[in-house]
Design an enzyme around this catalytic site. Structure first.
Site, short mmCIF file in Angstrom:
data_model
loop_
_atom_site.label_atom_id
_atom_site.label_comp_id
_atom_site.label_asym_id
_atom_site.label_seq_id
_atom_site.Cartn_x
_atom_site.Cartn_y
_atom_site.Cartn_z
N GLU A 97 64.04 70.20 50.73
CA GLU A 97 64.74 70.45 51.98
C GLU A 97 65.37 69.19 52.56
O GLU A 97 66.45 69.24 53.12
CB GLU A 97 63.83 71.18 53.00
CG GLU A 97 62.97 70.32 53.89
CD GLU A 97 61.72 69.77 53.23
OE1 GLU A 97 61.75 69.38 52.04
OE2 GLU A 97 60.69 69.70 53.93
N ASP A 100 64.44 62.07 53.09
CA ASP A 100 64.11 61.20 54.23
C ASP A 100 63.91 59.78 53.72
O ASP A 100 64.87 59.01 53.63
CB ASP A 100 62.86 61.78 54.92
CG ASP A 100 62.42 60.96 56.11
OD1 ASP A 100 63.27 60.28 56.71
OD2 ASP A 100 61.22 61.00 56.46
N THR A 101 62.70 59.43 53.33
CA THR A 101 62.47 58.09 52.77
C THR A 101 62.86 58.04 51.30
O THR A 101 62.96 56.99 50.71
CB THR A 101 60.98 57.71 52.87
OG1 THR A 101 60.23 58.58 52.02
CG2 THR A 101 60.47 57.82 54.28
N TRP A 153 64.72 64.06 63.80
CA TRP A 153 63.75 65.01 63.27
C TRP A 153 64.39 66.39 63.15
O TRP A 153 65.00 66.89 64.08
CB TRP A 153 62.50 65.08 64.15
CG TRP A 153 61.42 65.86 63.48
CD1 TRP A 153 61.00 67.12 63.81
CD2 TRP A 153 60.65 65.47 62.34
NE1 TRP A 153 60.01 67.53 62.94
CE2 TRP A 153 59.77 66.54 62.02
CE3 TRP A 153 60.61 64.32 61.53
CZ2 TRP A 153 58.88 66.48 60.95
CZ3 TRP A 153 59.72 64.27 60.47
CH2 TRP A 153 58.87 65.34 60.19
P1 G4P Z 1 61.72 62.60 50.71
O1 G4P Z 1 61.46 62.16 49.32
O2 G4P Z 1 62.24 64.02 50.77
O3 G4P Z 1 62.50 61.64 51.52
O4 G4P Z 1 60.33 62.86 51.42
P2 G4P Z 1 59.31 61.88 52.12
O5 G4P Z 1 58.29 61.58 51.10
O6 G4P Z 1 59.99 60.79 52.84
O7 G4P Z 1 58.79 62.93 53.21
C1 G4P Z 1 57.48 63.06 53.64
C2 G4P Z 1 57.29 64.43 54.26
O8 G4P Z 1 57.97 64.48 55.52
C3 G4P Z 1 57.87 65.58 53.44
O9 G4P Z 1 57.01 66.69 53.57
C4 G4P Z 1 59.19 65.91 54.14
O10 G4P Z 1 59.55 67.24 53.90
C5 G4P Z 1 58.82 65.64 55.58
N1 G4P Z 1 59.97 65.36 56.45
C6 G4P Z 1 60.71 64.23 56.48
N2 G4P Z 1 61.66 64.31 57.44
C7 G4P Z 1 61.51 65.50 58.03
C8 G4P Z 1 62.20 66.17 59.12
O11 G4P Z 1 63.14 65.65 59.74
N3 G4P Z 1 61.75 67.40 59.45
C9 G4P Z 1 60.69 68.01 58.82
N4 G4P Z 1 60.35 69.20 59.24
N5 G4P Z 1 60.03 67.41 57.79
C10 G4P Z 1 60.43 66.18 57.40
P3 G4P Z 1 56.02 67.10 52.43
O12 G4P Z 1 54.87 66.16 52.43
O13 G4P Z 1 56.79 67.23 51.16
O14 G4P Z 1 55.54 68.48 52.93
P4 G4P Z 1 56.26 69.92 52.94
O15 G4P Z 1 56.54 70.19 54.38
O16 G4P Z 1 57.51 69.87 52.13
O17 G4P Z 1 55.23 70.79 52.37
MG MG Z 2 59.14 68.48 51.41
#
Ligand code: G4P
Ligand code: MG
Length: 186
Positions: A97, A100-101, A153
């Site tokens: 989706e 971010d980082t 966000w």
């Molecule tokens: P990246 O490679 O996509 O940049 O992911 P990164 O590891 O930086 O992101 C860490 C978690 O933070 C990810 O969730 C990502 O989906 C979530 N995230 C980052 N920015 C946003 C934002 O603006 N909004 C929301 N809602 N989430 C964000 P994850 O650990 O993969 O969990 P999941 O929610 O996908 O299960």
């Molecule tokens: Mg994710």
């Protein structure tokens, strides 16, 4: 404004993916398989399948293990096992989706490259324009963000506890953007 949030409805997600699927097809990329990074990539991947009908493989990568403890690095909580052989020589469309980082995405790309696919293209709904912690390896030649956004966000519909309120907040945001003369993105 720093505390401003970007509200995204299911409807918007659907439209963004439809538009992007058109661009992917136009660009000549014809994937053999879709790999969805869970959990954020699951719903976008299913919508994408409506426009680019390929098998979806799901992988789970998170900073949190199945024990819910936060880790230093992204870790696999679910992975492609017996089908990993099938990625060899294939064109893979990797979907999540948000970029971010880039830590999760780059980690996943690195792991998938070890299965020697012909190519991996990356599709995400939102790319945050910011300094990334890691870069993609040079093997990544196709990168399709549906939207580029500032470092704010993003509120996705699947996180909403009250979906009607979520949609109302998106509408309100669109009205504000229109009033401020900002371009609407869908
Ligand atoms: P990246 O490679 O996509 O940049 O992911 P990164 O590891 O930086 O992101 C860490 C978690 O933070 C990810 O969730 C990502 O989906 C979530 N995230 C980052 N920015 C946003 C934002 O603006 N909004 C929301 N809602 N989430 C964000 P994850 O650990 O993969 O969990 P999941 O929610 O996908 O299960
Ligand atoms: Mg994710």
């Amino acid at each position: 404004m720093a505390e401003e949030k970007l509200y995204v409805s299911y409807n918007t997600v659907h439209k963004l993916i439809k538009k992007l699927a058109g661009k992917i097809i136009e660009s000549g990329f014809d994937p053999d398989v879709i790999v969805a990074i869970g959990s954020g990539g699951f719903i976008p991947a299913r919508i994408l399948k409506t426009f680019i009908n390929r098998p979806i493989y799901a992988v789970g990568i998170s900073y949190y293990g199945i024990d819910h403890k936060h880790r230093e690095h992204p870790t696999k909580i679910q992975w492609i096992d017996e089908v990993q052989e099938q990625l060899k020589g294939k064109k893979v469309l990797l979907i999540d989706e948000v970029d971010d980082t880039r830590a999760t995405l780059a980690y996943c790309v690195g792991e998938l490259l070890s299965y020697q696919p012909e190519e991996i293209a990356v599709l995400i709904l939102h790319n945050k324009l910011k300094q990334k912690d890691v870069e993609f390896p040079p093997e990544i030649k196709r990168y399709y963000p549906a939207m580029e956004v500032e470092d704010i966000w993003i509120k996705y519909p699947w996180d909403a506890e009250d979906i009607d309120e979520h949609e109302r907040l998106e509408k309100e945001m669109f009205e504000r953007m229109k009033k401020d003369g900002k371009e609407l993105f869908i």
